[in-house]
Design a protein around this motif. Structure first.
Motif, PDB file in Angstrom:
ATOM      1  N   LYS A  80       0.593  -1.316   0.002  1.00 15.61           N
ATOM      2  CA  LYS A  80      -0.152   0.058   0.305  1.00 15.61           C
ATOM      3  C   LYS A  80       0.441   1.077   0.052  1.00 15.61           C
ATOM      4  N   HIS A  81       0.486   2.325  -0.390  1.00 14.84           N
ATOM      5  CA  HIS A  81       1.374   3.207  -1.058  1.00 14.84           C
ATOM      6  C   HIS A  81       0.717   4.021   0.728  1.00 14.84           C
ATOM      7  N   LEU A  82       1.314   5.163   0.506  1.00 15.25           N
ATOM      8  CA  LEU A  82       1.113   6.184   2.192  1.00 15.25           C
ATOM      9  C   LEU A  82      -0.101   6.924   2.041  1.00 15.25           C
ATOM     10  N   SER A  83      -0.210   7.291   0.738  1.00 12.35           N
ATOM     11  CA  SER A  83      -1.098   7.753   1.484  1.00 12.35           C
ATOM     12  C   SER A  83      -2.592   7.944   0.694  1.00 12.35           C
ATOM     13  N   GLU A  84      -2.972   6.012   1.177  1.00 15.99           N
ATOM     14  CA  GLU A  84      -3.973   6.059   1.735  1.00 15.99           C
ATOM     15  C   GLU A  84      -4.499   6.360   3.083  1.00 15.99           C
ATOM     16  N   PHE A  85      -2.987   6.702   3.813  1.00 13.00           N
ATOM     17  CA  PHE A  85      -3.410   6.666   5.466  1.00 13.00           C
ATOM     18  C   PHE A  85      -3.257   8.507   5.541  1.00 13.00           C
ATOM     19  N   GLN A  86      -3.091   8.784   5.096  1.00 10.47           N
ATOM     20  CA  GLN A  86      -3.221  10.024   4.995  1.00 10.47           C
ATOM     21  C   GLN A  86      -4.717  11.148   4.303  1.00 10.47           C
ATOM     22  N   GLY A  87      -5.471  10.985   4.211  1.00 10.02           N
ATOM     23  CA  GLY A  87      -7.120  11.569   4.097  1.00 10.02           C
ATOM     24  C   GLY A  87      -7.260  10.931   4.985  1.00 10.02           C
ATOM     25  N   PRO A  88      -9.116  12.834   5.210  1.00  9.74           N
ATOM     26  CA  PRO A  88      -9.237  12.238   5.531  1.00  9.74           C
ATOM     27  C   PRO A  88     -10.585  11.012   6.337  1.00  9.74           C
ATOM     28  N   ALA A  89     -10.188  10.665   5.503  1.00 14.83           N
ATOM     29  CA  ALA A  89     -11.308   9.023   5.996  1.00 14.83           C
ATOM     30  C   ALA A  89     -10.582   8.404   6.443  1.00 14.83           C
ATOM     31  N   ALA A  90      -9.108   8.356   6.624  1.00 13.29           N
ATOM     32  CA  ALA A  90      -8.135   7.172   7.003  1.00 13.29           C
ATOM     33  C   ALA A  90      -7.957   6.668   8.691  1.00 13.29           C
ATOM     34  N   PRO A  91      -7.635   5.980   9.091  1.00 13.65           N
ATOM     35  CA  PRO A  91      -8.088   5.849  10.764  1.00 13.65           C
ATOM     36  C   PRO A  91      -6.373   6.948  11.517  1.00 13.65           C
ATOM     37  N   GLN A  92      -7.117   7.452  12.532  1.00  7.42           N
ATOM     38  CA  GLN A  92      -6.148   7.948  13.533  1.00  7.42           C
ATOM     39  C   GLN A  92      -5.944   7.089  13.818  1.00  7.42           C
ATOM     40  N   MET A  93      -3.523   7.556  14.074  1.00 10.36           N
ATOM     41  CA  MET A  93      -3.317   6.422  14.564  1.00 10.36           C
ATOM     42  C   MET A  93      -2.895   6.928  15.687  1.00 10.36           C
ATOM     43  N   GLU A  94      -2.561   6.113  16.216  1.00 10.59           N
ATOM     44  CA  GLU A  94      -1.867   6.235  18.131  1.00 10.59           C
ATOM     45  C   GLU A  94      -0.570   6.144  18.082  1.00 10.59           C
ATOM     46  N   PHE A  95       0.159   5.370  16.844  1.00  9.13           N
ATOM     47  CA  PHE A  95       1.045   4.935  17.379  1.00  9.13           C
ATOM     48  C   PHE A  95       1.993   5.424  15.686  1.00  9.13           C
ATOM     49  N   VAL A  96       3.107   5.775  15.142  1.00  8.33           N
ATOM     50  CA  VAL A  96       3.961   5.067  13.675  1.00  8.33           C
ATOM     51  C   VAL A  96       5.292   4.753  13.698  1.00  8.33           C
ATOM     52  N   PHE A  97       5.810   3.734  13.247  1.00 11.76           N
ATOM     53  CA  PHE A  97       6.504   3.186  13.100  1.00 11.76           C
ATOM     54  C   PHE A  97       7.704   3.721  11.347  1.00 11.76           C
ATOM     55  N   THR A  98       8.587   4.348  11.181  1.00 14.02           N
ATOM     56  CA  THR A  98       9.589   3.833  10.491  1.00 14.02           C
ATOM     57  C   THR A  98      10.344   2.289  10.754  1.00 14.02           C
ATOM     58  N   VAL A  99      10.538   1.936   9.408  1.00 16.39           N
ATOM     59  CA  VAL A  99      11.631   0.528   9.921  1.00 16.39           C
ATOM     60  C   VAL A  99      12.126   1.083   8.770  1.00 16.39           C
ATOM     61  N   CYS A 100      12.459   2.016   7.790  1.00 14.91           N
ATOM     62  CA  CYS A 100      13.894   1.552   7.210  1.00 14.91           C
ATOM     63  C   CYS A 100      14.699   3.484   7.262  1.00 14.91           C
ATOM     64  N   ASP A 101      15.654   4.107   7.059  1.00 13.84           N
ATOM     65  CA  ASP A 101      16.591   4.683   6.996  1.00 13.84           C
ATOM     66  C   ASP A 101      15.679   5.923   5.939  1.00 13.84           C
ATOM     67  N   THR A 102      15.351   5.109   4.938  1.00 16.72           N
ATOM     68  CA  THR A 102      14.551   5.629   3.618  1.00 16.72           C
ATOM     69  C   THR A 102      13.181   6.695   4.039  1.00 16.72           C
ATOM     70  N   ALA A 103      12.588   6.152   4.979  1.00 15.05           N
ATOM     71  CA  ALA A 103      10.917   6.542   4.724  1.00 15.05           C
ATOM     72  C   ALA A 103      10.905   7.147   6.107  1.00 15.05           C
ATOM     73  N   ALA A 104      12.171   7.455   7.355  1.00 11.74           N
ATOM     74  CA  ALA A 104      12.264   8.273   8.082  1.00 11.74           C
ATOM     75  C   ALA A 104      13.192   9.326   7.338  1.00 11.74           C
ATOM     76  N   ALA A 105      13.640   9.685   6.370  1.00  8.28           N
ATOM     77  CA  ALA A 105      14.266  10.693   6.305  1.00  8.28           C
ATOM     78  C   ALA A 105      13.350  11.435   5.401  1.00  8.28           C
ATOM     79  N   GLU A 106      12.171  10.698   4.998  1.00 10.79           N
ATOM     80  CA  GLU A 106      10.859  11.398   4.449  1.00 10.79           C
ATOM     81  C   GLU A 106      10.363  12.714   4.787  1.00 10.79           C
ATOM     82  N   ASP A 107      10.210  13.520   3.878  1.00 10.22           N
ATOM     83  CA  ASP A 107       9.719  14.602   5.152  1.00 10.22           C
ATOM     84  C   ASP A 107       7.576  14.958   5.388  1.00 10.22           C
ATOM     85  N   CYS A 108       7.398  14.514   5.839  1.00 10.03           N
ATOM     86  CA  CYS A 108       5.797  14.187   6.044  1.00 10.03           C
ATOM     87  C   CYS A 108       4.672  14.791   6.356  1.00 10.03           C
TER      88      CYS A 108
END
Length: 359
Positions: A259-287
């Motif tokens: 799945k692409h990250l955009s599925e979890f960034q829209g208004p209908a996406a579930p609200q997260m209590e925890f978000v983990f990055t499991v690779c350095d490339t994703a952690a470096a993304e400016d979200c």
């Protein structure tokens, strides 16, 4: 009144030349000089011991360096000798530069872990000499620390200094006015919501590591979590080696998909209590910030998809990655969530991210 001149001499016996140059770069940085000048000190002339036998009129301050202490101890000693703890004006001035601010923001996404300069340069597209100046200034103003691990230098945010700076901005300058405080600051005092918690694992491709994490939390969490995973790179598929490892360890794979990250960034996406990055490339993304300000953590692991060798050797790398994530997620699900506030949970999450990759 004439200001006293300081000849800052660095003893460099047994210290590798790259570290000497990095240290001198910090001591010559504009942020260090500005902070020192602001407290009434004189000008600084940073030299190595080999070129210090001159300027007798200068007051000499000698700092010792060794392989044990390295650059970090030299910088800390310089601050102890020459200046008080960094103050808000110098820190804000340092962060006022767009380049330094982008470096600091990236380091915050990895906090409390450190990052190699080569990784920062690659993620932000900075030239090595430009990055060196930015890191020197951030270190000099006290917001960033540097440590040596083997042959590598790691730069990390000083969370204590950063907390003090943000506290000064909110409580001193802002006088703790509720209309100036972000809503998230008030919510942090509230307890965590009732289970199940929504948890999102992010990596670059959502083809192995984050898929492992999703399946593991789903099956180890005993109904206390709703596990999700996503990737920052579109158009990916789950790696066959990952599916094989999951099946061999008793995980159902029928409902898993990339799945692409955009599925979890829209208004209908579930609200997260925890978000983990499991690779350095994703952690470096400016979200952008996540709604609800979930607790975040960086549990970076090498990408098994990049493994080379025979099919058996590559399969072994996938199995090792699965094992490393299983240990971390097992520790996560065992946390006493009912008795921990958000601050305590963040501390525990950071500690889990520091667990060794191999048992």
């Amino acid at each position: 009144m004439q200001r006293e001149r300081y000849d800052l001499v660095v003893k460099t016996e047994h210290l590798p030349r790259p570290e000497v140059q990095a240290l001198l770069s910090v001591l010559r940085s504009q942020a260090f000089k500005a902070e020192f000048g602001a407290i009434g000190g004189g000008t600084i002339c940073a030299t190595s011991a080999a070129s210090s036998a001159r300027r007798d009129a200068c007051r000499r301050i000698v700092m010792k360096a060794s392989l044990d202490g390295g650059i970090a101890s030299c910088i800390q000693e310089a601050w102890k000798t020459l200046a008080p703890p960094p103050r808000a004006a110098a820190a804000f001035a340092c962060l006022g530069h767009p380049g330094r601010l982008s470096v600091f923001r990236m380091l915050m996404r990895f906090a409390p872990q450190g990052v190699r300069p080569t990784e920062i340069a690659a993620a932000l597209g900075l030239k090595p000499n430009t990055l060196s100046h930015h890191l020197a200034d951030l270190t000099a103003c006290g917001l960033v620390t540097v440590t040596r691990q083997g042959r590598s230098l790691f730069y990390a945010v000083d969370l204590h200094k950063t907390e003090s700076l943000i506290g000064y901005l909110a409580l001193d300058l802002g006088r703790a006015r509720p209309d100036l405080m972000p809503k998230a600051l008030h919510e942090k005092a509230n307890p965590m919501p009732d289970m199940p918690f929504n948890v999102l694992f992010i990596c670059s491709g959502n083809s192995a590591r984050s898929i492992f994490a999703e399946a593991l939390l789903r099956d180890l969490g005993a109904g206390k979590f709703t596990a999700h995973s996503a990737g920052t790179r579109p158009g990916t598929v789950i790696n066959p080696f990952a599916l094989e490892v999951l099946g061999r360890n008793g995980h159902a794979t029928g409902g898993l998909r990339a799945k692409h990250l955009s599925e979890f960034q829209g208004p209908a996406a579930p609200q997260m209590e925890f978000v983990f990055t499991v690779c350095d490339t994703a952690a470096a993304e400016d979200c952008p910030p996540w709604p609800g300000q979930p607790i975040t953590g960086h549990w970076g692991l090498p990408d098994p998809v990049k493994a080379t060798g025979t099919e058996a050797e590559r399969a072994l790398v996938f199995a090792q990655t699965y094992g490393a994530l299983r240990r971390r997620i097992a520790a996560f699900v065992d946390l006493p969530f009912a008795t921990l506030d958000r601050l305590a949970l963040q501390t525990r999450v950071d500690a889990i991210g520091a667990l060794p990759e191999k048992a």
